[in-house]
Design a protein around this motif. Structure first.
Motif, PDB file in Angstrom:
ATOM      1  N   THR A 171      27.324  32.448   4.795  1.00  0.00           N
ATOM      2  CA  THR A 171      29.477  31.865   4.088  1.00  0.00           C
ATOM      3  C   THR A 171      28.910  30.037   5.034  1.00  0.00           C
ATOM      4  OG1 THR A 171      30.459  34.051   4.071  1.00  0.00           O
ATOM      5  CG2 THR A 171      31.515  31.934   3.757  1.00  0.00           C
ATOM      6  N   GLU A 175      29.134  26.634   3.009  1.00  0.00           N
ATOM      7  CA  GLU A 175      29.800  25.252   3.968  1.00  0.00           C
ATOM      8  C   GLU A 175      30.090  24.075   4.312  1.00  0.00           C
ATOM      9  OE1 GLU A 175      32.908  25.601   8.056  1.00  0.00           O
ATOM     10  OE2 GLU A 175      32.477  27.239   7.061  1.00  0.00           O
ATOM     11  N   LYS A 179      30.146  20.540   2.744  1.00  0.00           N
ATOM     12  CA  LYS A 179      31.005  19.627   3.665  1.00  0.00           C
ATOM     13  C   LYS A 179      30.009  18.545   4.211  1.00  0.00           C
ATOM     14  CE  LYS A 179      32.933  17.720   6.900  1.00  0.00           C
ATOM     15  NZ  LYS A 179      34.426  17.449   7.012  1.00  0.00           N
ATOM     16  N   ARG A 291      29.418  25.277  13.006  1.00  0.00           N
ATOM     17  CA  ARG A 291      30.064  24.367  12.032  1.00  0.00           C
ATOM     18  C   ARG A 291      31.388  23.609  12.317  1.00  0.00           C
ATOM     19  NH1 ARG A 291      33.960  28.459  11.564  1.00  0.00           N
ATOM     20  NH2 ARG A 291      32.668  28.872  10.119  1.00  0.00           N
TER      21      ARG A 291
END
Length: 302
Positions: A171, A175, A179, A291
């Motif tokens: 996941t 993501e 981005k 992230r």
């Protein structure tokens, strides 16, 4: 100091041997924060995990303390990165192997023919393998298989934890890809303190430029600063980045050198390279670290 640590290790190995805790749990020692986070995700409360390195610690330069030697001597399993990332620990692990201790390089999970090579690093490979998410999934499987081998009674639980973690990793990859698509390809040039992000660059189509080499043991010189200054000016790069485990001074010197030539480059933020963030924060996990890095890079370079 070095000889003292080896003597202490020998004494501890003779006196302690390798045994489980009184509570029956496998005792595992890890080196870097990335590996600690991974092992904790797979092992959970079923094992005892002790990490040697903390937030902001540079594994290239890390020297074991006497407390570390005690942890290592008492461990059932020791997970480390390998590829000479933990350069100061190589001799320690070799001596432990010779005395029957189980030390496991997570990089052994990777086909070395796929690694990024280097003519200037001791192992001839870039050791920053955690920045390739596909590698990290392979390492996750490898760590799980190793824990099952030495603790087979918890096989089902380890595999369940692995599956949950891999789903989170997949996941995350989706993501991050979304981005990064916000950033035009011509802006995908990443200038950092040292060459820790080449696997990231290969995965997400970034050109990566580091002031220092693959190991922070190699200092950036005046010529390095001059060369990258010209590169920044020629490519109209908006931002460069400091790293949490590397002193800011070289990147700040680079920024000053660019400004001395009547150009402006911002420090786009702090990236986590060789260590995760503080324990208990999002950045203190592998997923939160990655992230944070991608959000910081994309937002600064847009």
């Amino acid at each position: 100091m070095k000889n003292t640590l080896y003597i202490l290790l020998s004494i501890l190995l003779i006196s302690c041997g390798t045994q489980k805790e009184d509570n029956g749990k496998l005792k595992v020692v890890t080196t870097t924060t990335m590996i600690t986070d991974l092992v904790e995700n797979i092992g959970g409360d079923l094992i005892e995990t002790q990490g040697m390195m903390g937030s902001g610690v540079d594994p290239h330069l890390y020297k074991p303390s006497e407390g570390d030697m005690t942890k290592l001597a008492n461990a059932d399993l020791i997970f480390y990165n390998g590829l000479h990332l933990e350069g100061k620990l190589v001799d320690v692990f070799e001596k432990m192997n010779a005395r029957g201790k189980t030390t496991i390089a997570v990089s052994d999970a990777i086909d070395k023919s796929t690694l990024i090579g280097s003519d200037y690093f001791a192992s001839n490979y870039d050791p920053h393998i955690w920045f390739d998410i596909n590698y990290w999934t392979q390492i996750t499987d490898y760590v799980t298989e190793t824990l099952i081998k030495y603790n087979p009674e918890n096989k089902v639980a380890f595999e369940k934890n692995r599956d949950i973690y891999l789903e989170k990793i997949n996941t995350l990859n989706e993501e991050l890809s979304d981005k990064i698509e916000e950033l035009p390809k011509e802006n995908r040039i990443l200038v950092t303190a040292h060459d820790a992000f080449n696997y990231f660059g290969r995965s997400y189509d970034f050109e990566v430029v580091g002031l220092q080499g693959l190991s922070t043991a190699t200092e950036a010189g005046v010529k390095d600063v001059q060369r990258i200054t010209q590169f920044i000016i020629e490519h109209k790069i908006k931002a460069v980045f400091v790293e949490s485990s590397v002193p800011r001074r070289t990147v700040e010197a680079l920024q000053a050198a660019v400004e001395a030539q009547d150009h402006v480059v911002e420090i786009g933020g702090e990236l986590y390279s060789d260590a995760l963030g503080s324990a208990g924060t999002d950045e203190g996990t592998y997923i939160g670290m990655y992230r944070h890095n991608v959000n910081t890079i994309v937002n600064a370079l847009k």
